[in-house]
Write a protein that holds these residues in place. Structure first.
Motif, PDB file in Angstrom:
ATOM      1  N   LEU A  91       5.335 -10.000  -6.668  1.00 23.36           N
ATOM      2  CA  LEU A  91       5.127  -9.314  -5.387  1.00 23.36           C
ATOM      3  C   LEU A  91       4.111  -8.195  -5.601  1.00 23.36           C
ATOM      4  N   MET A  92       3.015  -8.256  -4.900  1.00 21.76           N
ATOM      5  CA  MET A  92       1.991  -7.222  -5.079  1.00 21.76           C
ATOM      6  C   MET A  92       2.393  -5.946  -4.356  1.00 21.76           C
ATOM      7  N   MET A  93       2.313  -4.867  -5.071  1.00 21.52           N
ATOM      8  CA  MET A  93       2.579  -3.566  -4.470  1.00 21.52           C
ATOM      9  C   MET A  93       1.275  -2.804  -4.370  1.00 21.52           C
ATOM     10  N   ASP A  94       1.099  -2.116  -3.264  1.00 20.98           N
ATOM     11  CA  ASP A  94      -0.022  -1.195  -3.176  1.00 20.98           C
ATOM     12  C   ASP A  94       0.401   0.110  -3.834  1.00 20.98           C
ATOM     13  N   VAL A  95      -0.575   0.915  -4.193  1.00 23.17           N
ATOM     14  CA  VAL A  95      -0.271   2.223  -4.760  1.00 23.17           C
ATOM     15  C   VAL A  95      -0.895   3.290  -3.879  1.00 23.17           C
ATOM     16  N   VAL A  96      -0.081   4.247  -3.461  1.00 22.67           N
ATOM     17  CA  VAL A  96      -0.596   5.416  -2.760  1.00 22.67           C
ATOM     18  C   VAL A  96      -0.939   6.426  -3.848  1.00 22.67           C
ATOM     19  N   GLU A  97      -2.156   6.949  -3.795  1.00 23.84           N
ATOM     20  CA  GLU A  97      -2.568   7.881  -4.836  1.00 23.84           C
ATOM     21  C   GLU A  97      -3.084   9.158  -4.201  1.00 23.84           C
ATOM     22  N   THR A  98      -2.525  10.291  -4.589  1.00 20.59           N
ATOM     23  CA  THR A  98      -3.017  11.576  -4.112  1.00 20.59           C
ATOM     24  C   THR A  98      -3.496  12.366  -5.326  1.00 20.59           C
ATOM     25  N   GLN A  99      -3.898  13.570  -5.089  1.00 21.91           N
ATOM     26  CA  GLN A  99      -4.381  14.401  -6.188  1.00 21.91           C
ATOM     27  C   GLN A  99      -3.275  14.635  -7.227  1.00 21.91           C
ATOM     28  N   TRP A 100      -2.019  14.748  -6.760  1.00 18.40           N
ATOM     29  CA  TRP A 100      -0.951  15.177  -7.652  1.00 18.40           C
ATOM     30  C   TRP A 100       0.096  14.122  -7.958  1.00 18.40           C
ATOM     31  N   TRP A 101       0.193  13.078  -7.150  1.00 13.45           N
ATOM     32  CA  TRP A 101       1.248  12.088  -7.358  1.00 13.45           C
ATOM     33  C   TRP A 101       0.823  10.707  -6.885  1.00 13.45           C
ATOM     34  N   THR A 102       1.554   9.695  -7.361  1.00  9.50           N
ATOM     35  CA  THR A 102       1.342   8.324  -6.899  1.00  9.50           C
ATOM     36  C   THR A 102       2.682   7.754  -6.444  1.00  9.50           C
ATOM     37  N   MET A 103       2.609   6.695  -5.645  1.00 12.12           N
ATOM     38  CA  MET A 103       3.830   6.053  -5.163  1.00 12.12           C
ATOM     39  C   MET A 103       3.546   4.577  -4.934  1.00 12.12           C
ATOM     40  N   LEU A 104       4.521   3.740  -5.260  1.00 17.50           N
ATOM     41  CA  LEU A 104       4.375   2.314  -4.986  1.00 17.50           C
ATOM     42  C   LEU A 104       4.714   2.038  -3.531  1.00 17.50           C
ATOM     43  N   LEU A 105       3.912   1.193  -2.917  1.00 16.85           N
ATOM     44  CA  LEU A 105       4.095   0.873  -1.508  1.00 16.85           C
ATOM     45  C   LEU A 105       4.371  -0.618  -1.376  1.00 16.85           C
ATOM     46  N   PRO A 106       5.598  -0.986  -0.994  1.00 18.44           N
ATOM     47  CA  PRO A 106       5.913  -2.410  -0.875  1.00 18.44           C
ATOM     48  C   PRO A 106       5.145  -3.043   0.278  1.00 18.44           C
ATOM     49  N   PRO A 107       5.066  -4.382   0.298  1.00 18.57           N
ATOM     50  CA  PRO A 107       4.431  -5.064   1.423  1.00 18.57           C
ATOM     51  C   PRO A 107       5.123  -4.657   2.727  1.00 18.57           C
ATOM     52  N   GLU A 108       4.383  -4.669   3.796  1.00 15.53           N
ATOM     53  CA  GLU A 108       4.879  -4.320   5.134  1.00 15.53           C
ATOM     54  C   GLU A 108       5.067  -2.823   5.334  1.00 15.53           C
ATOM     55  N   TRP A 109       4.747  -2.036   4.318  1.00 18.02           N
ATOM     56  CA  TRP A 109       4.757  -0.578   4.483  1.00 18.02           C
ATOM     57  C   TRP A 109       3.315  -0.104   4.406  1.00 18.02           C
ATOM     58  N   PHE A 110       3.011   0.954   5.136  1.00 18.04           N
ATOM     59  CA  PHE A 110       1.660   1.487   5.063  1.00 18.04           C
ATOM     60  C   PHE A 110       1.712   3.011   5.043  1.00 18.04           C
ATOM     61  N   ILE A 161       1.278  12.923   3.524  1.00 17.85           N
ATOM     62  CA  ILE A 161       1.148  11.473   3.601  1.00 17.85           C
ATOM     63  C   ILE A 161       2.316  10.972   4.449  1.00 17.85           C
ATOM     64  N   LEU A 162       2.017  10.154   5.439  1.00 16.07           N
ATOM     65  CA  LEU A 162       3.051   9.562   6.289  1.00 16.07           C
ATOM     66  C   LEU A 162       3.192   8.094   5.923  1.00 16.07           C
ATOM     67  N   VAL A 163       4.414   7.671   5.663  1.00 21.29           N
ATOM     68  CA  VAL A 163       4.668   6.295   5.267  1.00 21.29           C
ATOM     69  C   VAL A 163       5.646   5.674   6.253  1.00 21.29           C
ATOM     70  N   SER A 164       5.296   4.497   6.761  1.00 23.88           N
ATOM     71  CA  SER A 164       6.230   3.797   7.643  1.00 23.88           C
ATOM     72  C   SER A 164       6.036   2.298   7.466  1.00 23.88           C
ATOM     73  N   ASP A 165       6.965   1.525   8.030  1.00 24.89           N
ATOM     74  CA  ASP A 165       6.823   0.074   7.905  1.00 24.89           C
ATOM     75  C   ASP A 165       6.400  -0.515   9.243  1.00 24.89           C
ATOM     76  N   ILE A 166       6.103  -1.796   9.252  1.00 21.76           N
ATOM     77  CA  ILE A 166       5.557  -2.398  10.462  1.00 21.76           C
ATOM     78  C   ILE A 166       6.556  -2.387  11.614  1.00 21.76           C
ATOM     79  N   ASP A 167       7.848  -2.286  11.305  1.00 16.91           N
ATOM     80  CA  ASP A 167       8.841  -2.207  12.382  1.00 16.91           C
ATOM     81  C   ASP A 167       8.873  -0.840  13.038  1.00 16.91           C
ATOM     82  N   GLY A 168       8.319   0.150  12.337  1.00 13.89           N
ATOM     83  CA  GLY A 168       8.260   1.490  12.914  1.00 13.89           C
ATOM     84  C   GLY A 168       9.616   2.104  13.150  1.00 13.89           C
ATOM     85  N   VAL A 169      10.596   1.776  12.311  1.00 12.23           N
ATOM     86  CA  VAL A 169      11.945   2.328  12.492  1.00 12.23           C
ATOM     87  C   VAL A 169      11.952   3.832  12.245  1.00 12.23           C
TER      88      VAL A 169
END
Length: 140
Positions: free
Chosen positions: A1-20, A28-36
């Motif tokens: 399963l490919m994960m995207d990586v969110v990268e900022t100046q100070w930290w990184t985070m794995l982003l699963p599919p369907e999350w942006f 940084i605002l993170v939500s999924d396609i359902d917008g819950v």
């Protein structure tokens, strides 16, 4: 399963599919396609020395004094405090995560009726936050 990586100046985070993730100023605002719900992440880097209990209390003080229950939390890279509570019909989960001179504040909010829907995903997202490694300049 490919994960995207969110990268900022100070930290990184794995982003699963369907999350942006999107930038909102310094956050940084993170939500999924359902917008819950939305996970909002901000970060404070202390100029000298490590972040202390006192520093942490400055950020959590308002929650504590308003009677919110505080729990200790640990991830692979951070330790700190965690809160969950209802606020005007919104379900809130707040993490205050410390690693050395770095304080990462992550807050998740959704409607009360959706409150447990994204828990596993959000726990995973927050658990994947890692400090950016200070890379020493290589001497040639």
């Amino acid at each position: 399963l490919m994960m995207d990586v969110v990268e900022t100046q100070w930290w990184t985070m794995l982003l699963p599919p369907e999350w942006f993730a999107e930038e909102d100023g310094d956050d940084i605002l993170v939500s999924d396609i359902d917008g819950v719900g939305v996970l909002e992440i901000s970060c404070i880097k202390k100029e000298s020395g490590s972040i202390t209990e006192e520093d942490l209390q400055q950020f959590t003080g308002e929650l504590v004094s308003s009677g919110k229950e505080q729990a200790s939390v640990e991830t692979d890279f951070f330790e700190g405090s965690y809160f969950e509570y209802l606020d005007d019909g919104e379900w809130c989960r707040d993490w205050f995560l410390i690693n050395g001179d770095l304080l990462v504040i992550a807050g998740y909010t959704c409607m009360e009726e959706d409150k447990r829907m994204d828990d596993a995903s959000i726990d995973e997202l927050v658990g994947s936050i890692a400090p950016m490694l200070d890379e020493e300049p290589s001497e040639e």
